[in-house]
Enzyme design. Structure first.
Site, PDB file in Angstrom:
ATOM      1  N   GLY A 412      18.053   9.898 -31.845  1.00 25.15           N
ATOM      2  CA  GLY A 412      19.447   9.975 -31.426  1.00 25.15           C
ATOM      3  C   GLY A 412      19.655   9.298 -30.080  1.00 25.15           C
ATOM      4  N   SER A 413      20.575   9.846 -29.298  1.00 25.87           N
ATOM      5  CA  SER A 413      20.987   9.192 -28.048  1.00 25.87           C
ATOM      6  C   SER A 413      19.920   9.187 -26.964  1.00 25.87           C
ATOM      7  CB  SER A 413      22.257   9.853 -27.511  1.00 25.87           C
ATOM      8  OG  SER A 413      23.323   9.649 -28.403  1.00 25.87           O
TER       9      SER A 413
END
Length: 673
Positions: A412-413
């Protein structure tokens, strides 16, 4: 004429079968006997004994004698060599000849080597006349006489213990309680006692009865039923049952229990399949072997080598001779870089959730913790795991037996700082440039069809710092497209993606993509979705260039016996030091800025730098799927501790905001120097 031909053929066949020498040779007979001995064909050996020898021992007893003794001393690599003199010896007055021979073998007590003589006597008449072995007990071992026995005793090596960096035990040799029954102490309350015991120990009454009915059991015998930990709460309950008593026994103890189970592993008795592979290394059916984790990976170092003693005793049990003796060589201890307190604290924050975490010292590479949650108690494998408990673990939807820190996941981020570093390094990102991005979703053009990149906050304009603070997917999707697939892949691999981590514990290699790049895949990869997957340890390591002026540290798990060694880098010059400094300052703002996604983790006394992430595990655009929450953080002023933590299924728990406080709590309890 035909009769003469038949007779001639008969003589020829007899010569082929029995030989046509004028006199049978004692030397040939001895070689035949020794060949059978080396091949453990004890029945064939017996057939070559003299008639007088056979009167003193039956064939069955002879075979059992050799099998029992050689099996008991674990004899292997047995070689016997006849020492034939140049001149054939003359028969003595009893018509016997004596030949020397030499025996070598390996045993549980080390090598046994001796020279001895064997007599052969001529027996039989006519065609059956031949030389036969004059056997007595000294042919087994020279000091033996009739009535003597061979005893073998094993000196067990102590298994090497595993310690954390501060000397706290992670796998140690301790004691446990064998819970047992003395039948005559049950005072006629057999049924009641067995029912209570079965319930407390989670064993069946049938199992207890089987052990009590063993042929060796007497009214005053201690009959072991199950082994339990000394601090098991069941002990106090069991003490109240008539007939139940305890004996101390040596065992392997795992003090951190569930918190370090997947890292440290456990030992169990060797099974038949394993023994077949390990018996050449000296293992026996009574040995224990590492079955998981470090116990398995460092089995050779930890196990040590058993010793033993082989003696000859007379019929009264008095020791006459020592044939061989070897002292045990204890296994070597293993000291890890792991900090038991950090390991325990991280697990304590996670134990109700499925997930994984790693903690490292970013400047030295020392791995301080590797956690997989939920977990299991490895002590139960050692003490005797019930089928019910194993099935409970195996059927648990959270999969406590799965080692998550070995696996890879979409980061993810938390991958965005890597994309930022690639963009800054290649000059495709200007950190001060403010980009106009409107709305919550974006696609490059209509050729993307129904594929969009979405973001949480509609913020415009956006520069690099703001993109990290707000965790702007669109900004980093555009950044990845600006870099281009070929360059992006090359620079991502500079972080070690696609490679095996140089580490003592096998971790699944992180991966970037499989198949050909498309614009949509490249865009999604820029913000940590797409097909990028990383292990929790690799993700933590990928943040170390922000601390080490652009160099990615190599992880360390085992502290060398000779002491500390200088840290080494896995990847040098992953990014220029100026790029590392820029991103590090921006990661401080992710926590410090009130709009930062990690602002929940703001600490007055520990200035953190970090990045959150929420990885969406959905099959197609627009669907609502499961989410994994991530947070990577380090102390910006004293970078001695860097933590990466992931928790599964946070879609209904505020995503990464559920994860941030757990990491913060561990930092709060850590003592920074």
């Amino acid at each position: 004429m035909r009769r003469l031909l038949v007779a001639a053929i008969g003589v020829l066949l007899a010569c082929l079968i029995t030989g046509c020498s004028k006199e049978p040779s004692p030397e040939n007979h001895l070689k035949q006997y020794i060949s059978s001995w080396e091949k453990a064909k004890y029945g064939d050996m017996y057939s070559l004994l003299s008639s007088e020898s056979k009167k003193n021992i039956s064939k069955d007893d002879f075979i059992e004698r050799y099998k029992g003794i050689y099996g008991g001393i674990e004899a292997k690599n047995v070689t016997i060599k006849p020492l034939i003199p140049k001149k054939e010896p003359e028969p003595d007055k009893n018509n016997a000849v004596s030949y020397p021979y030499e025996v070598k073998m390996d045993t549980l007590a080390g090598p046994v080597h001796y020279k001895h003589n064997v007599k052969l006597v001529k027996n039989g008449k006519g065609e059956k006349e031949n030389w036969y072995i004059q056997w007595d007990e000294s042919q087994i071992f020279p000091p033996m006489k009739k009535g003597d026995k061979v005893r073998a005793e094993t000196y067990e090596a102590k298994r090497g213990e595993i310690f954390d960096r501060n000397g706290k035990g992670l796998a140690i040799n301790g004691t446990a309680f064998q819970v047992g029954i003395v039948p005559q102490w049950m005072k006629g309350k057999d049924k009641e006692a067995k029912q209570k015991m079965a319930k407390i120990l989670e064993v069946s009454i049938k199992e207890i009865d089987q052990k009590l009915k063993a042929s060796w059991v007497r009214p005053d015998s201690f009959v072991p039923i199950k082994t339990v930990s000394k601090d098991d709460p069941a002990v106090s309950k069991l003490k109240k049952i008539d007939g139940v008593t305890f004996q101390k026994t040596m065992t392997r103890v795992y003090p951190l229990k569930n918190a370090a189970a997947h890292l440290v592993g456990y030992i169990r008795p060797v099974n038949a399949e394993e023994l077949e592979k390990l018996k050449s290394k000296g293992y026996t059916a009574n040995d224990w072997v590492g079955k998981a984790g470090l116990e398995q990976l460092f089995e050779k170092r930890l196990r040590g080598e058993n010793g033993g003693i082989i003696t000859i005793v007379d019929k009264n049990g008095n020791k006459k001779d020592v044939l061989a003796e070897k002292q045990a060589a204890d296994g070597k201890p293993l000291k890890l870089t792991i900090d038991a307190t950090v390991q325990n604290n991280l697990y304590g924050q996670m134990k109700k959730d499925a997930g994984t975490a790693s903690a490292i010292h970013p400047s030295t590479g020392d791995v301080l913790a590797l956690v997989s949650s939920p977990s299991y108690d490895p002590n139960l494998f050692v003490l005797g795991l019930s089928q019910g408990q194993y099935e409970k673990w195996n059927n648990d939807p959270k999969k406590p037996l799965l080692n998550r820190f070995k696996q890879t996941y979409a980061p993810g981020s938390t991958f965005k700082p890597i994309t930022a570093a690639i963009g800054l390094k290649t000059g495709t990102i200007d950190p001060n440039e403010e980009k106009t991005i409107n709305g919550l979703k974006w696609q490059k053009d209509k050729s993307w069809g129904d594929h969009y990149v979405t973001r949480v906050s509609d913020v415009s304009p956006v520069n690099l710092e703001k993109a990290l603070v707000y965790s702007d997917n669109i900004y980093f999707a555009q950044a990845a497209l600006a870099v281009g697939s070929e360059t992006f892949e090359k620079e991502a691999k500079a972080f070690g993606l696609g490679e095996k981590i140089p580490f003592d514990y096998p971790i699944e290699p992180s991966s970037l993509i499989s198949g050909e790049w498309s614009e949509g895949r490249l865009a999604d990869t820029g913000y940590g979705q797409g097909q990028v997957e990383m292990s929790i340890l690799h993700l933590a390591l990928s943040y170390t260039p922000f601390v080490n002026e652009g160099n990615l540290i190599a992880p360390r798990l085992v502290i060398p016996d000779k002491g500390e060694e200088a840290p080494t880098f896995w990847k040098k010059d992953v990014m220029p030091s100026g790029v590392a400094s820029t991103i590090r300052n921006d990661l401080v703002q992710v926590v410090k800025n009130p709009h930062g996604t990690a602002h929940d983790g703001m600490m007055a006394d520990v200035p953190l730098a970090g990045k959150t992430g929420t990885a969406e595990l959905k099959m197609k655009q627009g669907e609502k799927g499961r989410e994994n929450g991530w947070y990577v953080a380090f102390n910006n002023n004293h970078p001695e501790l860097l933590i990466a933590l992931m928790i599964e299924n946070v879609e209904n728990k505020r995503g990464s905001h559920y994860v941030v406080p757990k990491v913060t709590n561990v930092f709060q309890s850590y003592h920074f120097e």
